[in-house]
Each structure stands twice: as structure tokens, then as C-alpha cells.
Write a protein that holds these residues in place. Structure first.
Motif, PDB file in Angstrom:
ATOM      1  N   THR A  33      34.981  34.259  32.583  1.00 25.71           N
ATOM      2  CA  THR A  33      36.512  34.389  32.559  1.00 25.71           C
ATOM      3  C   THR A  33      36.967  35.294  33.645  1.00 25.71           C
ATOM      4  O   THR A  33      36.553  36.578  33.643  1.00 25.71           O
ATOM      5  CB  THR A  33      37.208  34.700  31.383  1.00 25.71           C
ATOM      6  N   VAL A  34      37.940  34.579  34.597  1.00 18.98           N
ATOM      7  CA  VAL A  34      38.563  35.950  35.413  1.00 18.98           C
ATOM      8  C   VAL A  34      39.922  36.088  35.187  1.00 18.98           C
ATOM      9  O   VAL A  34      40.656  35.274  35.149  1.00 18.98           O
ATOM     10  CB  VAL A  34      38.487  35.213  36.852  1.00 18.98           C
ATOM     11  N   VAL A  45      37.984  33.288  44.280  1.00 15.74           N
ATOM     12  CA  VAL A  45      37.172  33.171  42.922  1.00 15.74           C
ATOM     13  C   VAL A  45      37.087  31.736  43.039  1.00 15.74           C
ATOM     14  O   VAL A  45      35.846  30.928  42.961  1.00 15.74           O
ATOM     15  CB  VAL A  45      37.956  33.511  41.776  1.00 15.74           C
ATOM     16  N   LEU A  46      37.967  30.520  43.222  1.00 13.44           N
ATOM     17  CA  LEU A  46      37.733  29.163  43.232  1.00 13.44           C
ATOM     18  C   LEU A  46      36.776  28.679  44.431  1.00 13.44           C
ATOM     19  O   LEU A  46      36.088  27.546  43.845  1.00 13.44           O
ATOM     20  CB  LEU A  46      39.016  28.478  43.166  1.00 13.44           C
ATOM     21  N   LEU A  81      40.212  30.973  35.570  1.00 11.48           N
ATOM     22  CA  LEU A  81      41.370  31.789  36.102  1.00 11.48           C
ATOM     23  C   LEU A  81      42.237  31.916  34.757  1.00 11.48           C
ATOM     24  O   LEU A  81      42.799  30.832  34.352  1.00 11.48           O
ATOM     25  CB  LEU A  81      41.864  31.580  37.305  1.00 11.48           C
ATOM     26  N   VAL A  82      42.477  33.195  34.309  1.00 11.26           N
ATOM     27  CA  VAL A  82      43.445  33.267  32.940  1.00 11.26           C
ATOM     28  C   VAL A  82      44.576  34.407  33.542  1.00 11.26           C
ATOM     29  O   VAL A  82      43.898  35.574  33.790  1.00 11.26           O
ATOM     30  CB  VAL A  82      42.807  33.545  31.902  1.00 11.26           C
ATOM     31  N   SER A  83      45.820  34.156  33.476  1.00  6.86           N
ATOM     32  CA  SER A  83      46.696  35.063  33.395  1.00  6.86           C
ATOM     33  C   SER A  83      46.726  36.036  32.531  1.00  6.86           C
ATOM     34  O   SER A  83      46.630  35.854  31.352  1.00  6.86           O
ATOM     35  CB  SER A  83      48.061  34.323  33.792  1.00  6.86           C
ATOM     36  N   CYS A  84      46.837  37.324  32.801  1.00 13.41           N
ATOM     37  CA  CYS A  84      46.871  38.415  32.061  1.00 13.41           C
ATOM     38  C   CYS A  84      47.727  39.688  32.531  1.00 13.41           C
ATOM     39  O   CYS A  84      47.761  40.138  33.718  1.00 13.41           O
ATOM     40  CB  CYS A  84      45.372  38.915  32.214  1.00 13.41           C
ATOM     41  N   PRO A  85      48.454  40.095  31.597  1.00 14.22           N
ATOM     42  CA  PRO A  85      49.291  41.333  31.879  1.00 14.22           C
ATOM     43  C   PRO A  85      48.288  42.603  31.991  1.00 14.22           C
ATOM     44  O   PRO A  85      47.172  42.545  31.635  1.00 14.22           O
ATOM     45  CB  PRO A  85      50.098  41.545  30.597  1.00 14.22           C
ATOM     46  N   ALA A  91      30.857  36.428  30.296  1.00 18.27           N
ATOM     47  CA  ALA A  91      31.270  37.538  30.947  1.00 18.27           C
ATOM     48  C   ALA A  91      32.664  37.468  31.510  1.00 18.27           C
ATOM     49  O   ALA A  91      33.357  36.357  31.493  1.00 18.27           O
ATOM     50  CB  ALA A  91      30.414  37.796  32.442  1.00 18.27           C
ATOM     51  N   PHE A  92      33.235  38.523  31.814  1.00 19.21           N
ATOM     52  CA  PHE A  92      34.621  38.869  32.222  1.00 19.21           C
ATOM     53  C   PHE A  92      34.676  39.440  33.423  1.00 19.21           C
ATOM     54  O   PHE A  92      33.917  40.610  33.894  1.00 19.21           O
ATOM     55  CB  PHE A  92      35.669  39.232  31.417  1.00 19.21           C
TER      56      PHE A  92
END
Length: 337
Positions: free
Chosen positions: A185-186, A203-204, A216-220, A242-243
Motif C-alpha cells: 500500500t502506497v 509508482v504506477l 495508491l491510497v490517499s492519506c492526510p 508493506a507500506f
């Protein structure tokens, strides 16, 4: 109570040097008079204790002496460090910093950049939330614009200090792939699947060639928000082994989520960061990450802003290479998921 001493004026310097007030004014600004006259006027000004009033100086020069610093999110600890370093460096070159936070919101970023231009800052340094936003083109027409981190492809900047994201992402994903990770997970400050930032696109492009299934995961940036995102990923049907976090601040949320689930780093989950904030060395275990040299970034950005303002010249973009900092947060996967 004795009256306050009278503040020396340009007329006082004129009387001391035998020059006209206009000639003194030109000399103090380095305009239209010989260097010898400039030196004589400045020596007299120093002896009299003359200091130009900031408002008068701004009116005379057409400049405010203020540089805007528009941060993508000051919840990101690395951006906090960078913005404070920029503020100190600007003071060293006789400028003031007006630091503004876009709080990770592209719409707010557009509004705040316009507000800074309306406030007549002399230049703007930005760590952009949305580097592809069309509003940057208009801002670049109004003032000297320098970007840090990502290029602004729609804007005619005076220069850019950009990260070699292809190299940083390749190094990070290779580290995870060589450790045996395939489900990664990115966490990104971008819009996740939209891949609207250079690091996301890297990444892609890179992950498939390494045999890595990268999501890809959007994150604050804030700890609470990043922890919630990491918990959701770790409790999902396909838990990552892994992250890869595109800011260290997001990685701190992964550590918190791992602790909340009674797991451990790296035995159960490996974690990689991307900017090497000092706190990353204090975690248990210390966070593996990529370092982007803040001192070098600040020096390059300030040099480019000052060059643009003082000489009206543009400078070539500086591309910075990552410096991998391998510690103890990456290990082999604990088993099949």
C-alpha cells in the motif's frame, strides 16, 4: 520626561554631505550616482544613525520585502521544518517570510496563492498540493514563482527545486521487492487512484516491473487521519505486507495502527517513509526512508528567488537525488495473506 531624539532624515544626510535630498535618495538606492557618491552618502547615513522606514523603502522600490511561502500542509512535520528553515534564510538576505498553509486542499491553495499575490508579496515559494492546477499559470504572470518538490507544468516559474521522484520511488520499491514484498500500500498526499502527482505516477510505472502490486491510497498528514487510513488497510481483505509512505508523517500513522492491532514493525508489517524527518530516527524500530536535503533545498530556493528579484533572470531547475536511509523498519513478509 525628555523628548525622544529626532529620527535622522534624508535632509539631514543632504546637509552633512552637501548634496541635494534627491541625490541622497538616489545614492541610498544605488541609482544614477557614482559609486564614490553612494559610499559617501552611506557613510554619512551610518554616522547619523539613519534607517529608512520600511514603508517608505517599499514605496520607493515598488517592493514589500516580503516573500510568500505557501505550504501544501503544515501538518506534515517535514514541511514544518522546511518552512521554518526558509523563513530563517530569507531573514538572512533581508527579506521577510509570510508563511501560509493550504492544509492539503487544492482549492484553498488556489485561493491563498491569489491572496498572497493581492498582498503584493515580491515572490512566492510553494510546496504545491496540486502542481498541475491551472491557477499557477496566472500566479506566475503576477510575481516571481519558485516551486519546491514538484514541477508546475502549466506555469512559467522563475525556477524550480524538484525531487527526482523516479529515482526515489525506484529505490524504495526495489527495497521492498528485494525483501520479498508483493502486496504494497502506497500512502500519498495526492488523490490516490488519480495519480496526479509525479511520485504517484512513478509508482504506477515502476511497480509492475518489480513484480509489486502497489495500491495508491490517499492519506492526510496528521497522525489521527493517517492512523485511520492505515487501520482500514490492515483490516481489509487483502492486508498489505508493506507500506510505502510518501511522507514520513504518514508512516507515523502506520506505526500507530500497527501498535493498535498488537502487530509489530517489521515482523508483521514493513514500513518505508520518504523524507527523513528527525523523529523518524527515534521510532522503534527507526524508520527506513529517503532523505531530501533541507539545507540544500533552502539554499537553492533562496538563491533562485533573490536572483529573480535582483537581476530579473531565470535559473535552471535543480533536480535533487534522494539519499536512502536504511534502518530497521523493513524485513521479509511474515507469511501469505
Amino acid at each position: 520626561m525628555p523628548p525622544s531624539p529626532k529620527r535622522p532624515t534624508i535632509k539631514d544626510i543632504a546637509a552633512a554631505t552637501g548634496l541635494s535630498p534627491a541625490a541622497v535618495s538616489y545614492a541610498l538606492r544605488g541609482l544614477q550616482v557614482p559609486q564614490e557618491t553612494q559610499d559617501r552618502v552611506r557613510n554619512a547615513a551610518d554616522m547619523l544613525g539613519y534607517e529608512a522606514h520600511p514603508a517608505a523603502r517599499a514605496l520607493a522600490s515598488g517592493r514589500t520585502g516580503t516573500i510568500g511561502v505557501l505550504c501544501g500542509s503544515l501538518q506534515d512535520l517535514w514541511q514544518q521544518s522546511l518552512s521554518s528553515a526558509l523563513g530563517r534564510a530569507l531573514l538572512d538576505v533581508g527579506r521577510n517570510a509570510l508563511i501560509v498553509d493550504a492544509v492539503g486542499d487544492g482549492g484553498r491553495e488556489a485561493r491563498m496563492s491569489k491572496h498572497l499575490a493581492d498582498q503584493r508579496v515580491d515572490a512566492l515559494i510553494t510546496i504545491a498540493v496540486d502542481p498541475r492546477s491551472p491557477h499557477w499559470e496566472l500566479i506566475a504572470q503576477q510575481l516571481a514563482l519558485v516551486s519546491i518538490g514538484d514541477r508546475l507544468p502549466k506555469a512559467s516559474t522563475v525556477s524550480e527545486v524538484v525531487f527526482d521522484n523516479d529515482a526515489g520511488v525506484l529505490s524504495s520499491l526495489t527495497t521492498l521487492a528485494e525483501a520479498g514484498h508483493r502486496q504494497v500500500t502506497v500512502l500519498t498526499p495526492g488523490r490516490g487512484g488519480a495519480a496526479d502527482r509525479p511520485a504517484d505516477r512513478a509508482v504506477l510505472q515502476i511497480a509492475p516491473g518489480l513484480g509489486v502490486d502497489a495500491t495508491l491510497v490517499s492519506c492526510p498528514h496528521d497522525l489521527t487521519g493517517a492512523t485511520e487510513i492505515a487501520l482500514a488497510e490492515l483490516q481489509g481483505e487483502r492486508r498489505p505486507t508493506a507500506f510505502f509512505c510518501l511522507t514520513d508523517s504518514m508512516a507515523y500513522g502506520v506505526y500507530a495502527a500497527v501498535r493498535d492491532l498488537a502487530l509489530t514493525v517489521p515482523d508483521d508489517v514493513s514500513v518505508l517513509g520518504y523524507d527523513d524527518h528527525p523523529v523518524s530516527r527515534l521510532l522503534t524500530p527507526p524508520l527506513s526512508t529517503c532523505r531530501w536535503d533541507i539545507a540544500k533545498i533552502v539554499e537553492a530556493a533562496i538563491d533562485r528567488v533573490v536572483t529573480a528579484l535582483d537581476t530579473d533572470r531565470r535559473r535552471r531547475a535543480l533536480v535533487l537525488a534522494p539519499e536512502p536511509q536504511m534502518r530497521d523498519s523493513v524485513g521479509p513478509p511474515s507469511g501469505p495473506r
